[in-house]
Design a protein around this motif. Structure first.
Motif, PDB file in Angstrom:
ATOM      1  N   LYS B 148      35.450  10.389  46.529  1.00  0.00           N
ATOM      2  CA  LYS B 148      35.489  11.383  47.602  1.00  0.00           C
ATOM      3  C   LYS B 148      36.729  12.267  47.534  1.00  0.00           C
ATOM      4  N   VAL B 149      37.857  11.699  47.179  1.00  0.00           N
ATOM      5  CA  VAL B 149      39.122  12.451  47.171  1.00  0.00           C
ATOM      6  C   VAL B 149      39.934  12.076  45.931  1.00  0.00           C
ATOM      7  N   ARG B 151      43.805  12.880  44.418  1.00  0.00           N
ATOM      8  CA  ARG B 151      45.110  13.488  44.694  1.00  0.00           C
ATOM      9  C   ARG B 151      45.971  13.327  43.441  1.00  0.00           C
ATOM     10  N   HIS B 221      30.506  17.085  48.344  1.00  0.00           N
ATOM     11  CA  HIS B 221      31.555  16.850  49.350  1.00  0.00           C
ATOM     12  C   HIS B 221      32.768  16.118  48.772  1.00  0.00           C
ATOM     13  N   LEU B 223      36.626  16.330  47.237  1.00  0.00           N
ATOM     14  CA  LEU B 223      37.821  17.172  47.328  1.00  0.00           C
ATOM     15  C   LEU B 223      38.903  16.678  46.372  1.00  0.00           C
ATOM     16  N   VAL B 225      43.200  17.498  45.524  1.00  0.00           N
ATOM     17  CA  VAL B 225      44.390  18.259  45.885  1.00  0.00           C
ATOM     18  C   VAL B 225      45.485  17.984  44.853  1.00  0.00           C
ATOM     19  N   VAL B 239      45.785   9.479  42.615  1.00  0.00           N
ATOM     20  CA  VAL B 239      44.986   8.536  43.381  1.00  0.00           C
ATOM     21  C   VAL B 239      43.552   9.039  43.391  1.00  0.00           C
ATOM     22  N   VAL B 241      40.100   8.180  45.122  1.00  0.00           N
ATOM     23  CA  VAL B 241      39.592   7.382  46.240  1.00  0.00           C
ATOM     24  C   VAL B 241      38.079   7.485  46.314  1.00  0.00           C
ATOM     25  N   GLY B 242      37.440   6.334  46.228  1.00  0.00           N
ATOM     26  CA  GLY B 242      35.987   6.291  46.340  1.00  0.00           C
ATOM     27  C   GLY B 242      35.558   5.543  47.584  1.00  0.00           C
TER      28      GLY B 242
END
Lengths: 369, 369
Positions: B148-149, B151, B221, B223, B225, B239, B241-242
């Motif tokens: 999902k994210v 970084r 969806h 993202l 950064v 990082v 992240v799931g």
């Protein structure tokens, strides 16, 4: 002087807040009444926490003459109406974050506080943790040099929680948990308004944001990036990077019990709760408050003398770092807002969230009123 | 089969690259020539590294008939002209990152590689580290659920380094080190083009970016950064992240030797260098290459059969994870690009950096040509 608390709503956060108050000295803080829209809920809550009076409506709580402060623990779509109700009844108000749905509502709450000459504060509990107070102290001393980058994140799997996903309940990652990231950044930068706000986000079918990245640019070439999501567990850290070092707040950044300064970690455990909590570290809502009453008389005197000296006030808060104490002091001394979480701080938080939501396309019914 | 390397430029990174090559078997990799614009520098380099031939111009290196691959270690404003020079001389090219100053230049380099039927790869060494290879394996197995994210950050105090701050030298945080953040994100998302790109940055008086935050939105969806700065040392982690867990690459994310999967850390140390290095973990440029030659004959056969089977190729690379080996295989089998760091990957990297620079207002002379 005892502070007589009224609790508005008998939900999970009100439970935790009441448990947190119980870690303070009973001579200083008492919960004297609780209200819920359902009298039965209020009565159950009162029985569980030994609260003398239970009401089946918020209006009844507002009419209770023996309450100094109301803690508002409702969901945020109700904050405006409930907050105004209590302030019009001359009650001081500590209102859960976010203070309201948007800047316009926040401004209405502030106006009500000013009109009624009562104290109003957004319950940004993180800001009063010893970890946060220590951060402010370190930054004011230039411990990590000039701050260049702040990174804050809060992600938790909450899509099964109606409050987090339903638009009519004020759902969305930013308002529910992203607010913690933004408030942290604004604390680091002393409430300065950012020069620019950029947001990227993705939305659920319900129309609220499931995740958002908000990048803020501040004066002096300082950047901050906030990431929030309700679909996954992020590391949930804050990192403050300066030219001479780094301050890291490990998980959980919104209720931090540990601080790393240039790699050296210090623990700041929260008080033990007397009853099981719904949320992690909730007793931190009254952190180190057992020491607060001891400081109280001299501080009240202090603030009576220095009523308008906000710089002094800020320094005092840095030294004590106990919001409950500060709150007591402020009410006692007639100050109507906290300088550590001021009305302006709440307004700026709301303004940034409004702009981020505008960019991502999250619109609540309250935005069009 | 021995790969005969030519080294273009005798600077710090070329030194480290040559030291890295020396960790491979001499039967497989030999540095046979080095070129610098200053013959004396080339001769000193040749003596230090026992390189048979030294040239005082890149043109002379290009004319050397006994070179299979040229490593281009110049600063990026020279990559286009130098790369084309070598490719027109039928040399395969491994070119330092960023591949060029912008997408237009990258496309010219790719066109030159295709016209001359030579191998061209951007030397994104991170992508071939065992840590990166393991990440690809974990993600393909859904080890952390749905990502999902992401970084990624890279910050280091480099404002004292002319290359990092002067616009004519291709300075700026994004191209110099931010590229590592973006490449990591694109690796995680398998080279997918983002749906949106948002950049916030601040610039030095020289007109290049001292810091930038780039937020990417991907399909589904997801993202990412990326934060880079040349004014301060960031934690320099990645990082991922799931929905079912987190993969963390601790510092230094651009040359990672450690991987944390759901809190469990595994170390992947790089080979020891025979000479002191200029940059950290530089021997990782040839990671685990000592095992490469053993795999070579069967792999060449494999790839001769499966020349167009890039999925298969990717899987093989995941298994081996040795860029020098892969590079050998690709040249040997007649493939003109790596599927793990393809031409399309380099083009997308450049495209994203172009857009981020456009938003922040960083313009190089090469952009207007």
């Amino acid at each position: 002087m005892v502070i007589r608390w009224g609790i508005c709503s008998a939900g999970k956060i009100s439970h935790d807040f009441t448990v947190a108050l119980k870690t303070l000295r009973a001579e200083d803080h008492q919960v004297v009444a609780v209200a819920a829209r359902d009298l039965k809920h209020a009565q159950e809550f009162a029985q569980r926490h030994s609260v003398p009076r239970a009401y089946g409506s918020y209006e009844d709580l507002a009419k209770d003459p023996e309450i100094d402060v109301v803690y508002v623990g409702t969901i945020h779509p109700h904050h405006l109406s409930v907050g105004v109700l209590f302030m019009n009844a001359q009650k001081n108000v500590l209102c859960e974050k976010p203070l309201a749905m948007n800047l316009k509502e926040v401004q209405e709450l502030i106006a009500s506080a000013q009109k009624n000459h009562v104290f109003l504060m957004e319950a940004v509990w993180t800001r009063f943790f010893p970890v946060s107070v220590e951060i402010s102290r370190l930054l004011s001393r230039g411990e990590v040099g000039e701050v260049k980058v702040v990174r804050a994140e809060f992600g938790a799997p909450l899509t099964h929680v109606p409050r987090a996903v339903r638009k009519d309940l004020g759902g969305g990652a930013l308002l529910d948990i992203g607010v913690y990231c933004l408030q942290f950044v604004l604390m680091v930068f002393n409430g300065e308004k950012p020069e620019s706000i950029q947001a990227t986000g993705v939305c659920l079918d319900t129309g609220v944001d499931e995740a958002m990245v908000v990048t803020l640019k501040f004066s002096g070439h300082r950047l901050a990036v906030c990431t929030c999501t309700i679909t996954a567990e992020l590391p949930n850290e804050v990192v403050i990077v300066g030219t001479k070092g780094t301050i890291k707040v490990p998980a959980h950044m919104w209720c931090p019990t540990s601080l790393m300064v240039n790699g050296v970690e210090t623990q700041y455990p929260v008080p033990e709760p007397a009853l099981p909590l719904n949320f992690i570290n909730s007793t931190g809502m009254c952190y180190e408050a057992e020491e607060g009453p001891a400081l109280l008389p001299s501080q009240v005197q202090n603030y009576t003398i220095n009523t308008h000296n906000f710089t002094h006030l800020r320094q005092k808060q840095v030294v004590t770092g106990r919001w409950a104490c500060v709150f007591t002091v402020l009410c006692g001394a007639g100050l109507k807002e906290s300088s550590r979480m001021s009305h302006a701080d709440s307004a700026l938080l709301a303004e940034i969230m409004d702009e981020a939501r505008r960019q991502v396309g999250v619109v609540y019914s309250q935005d069009s009123l």
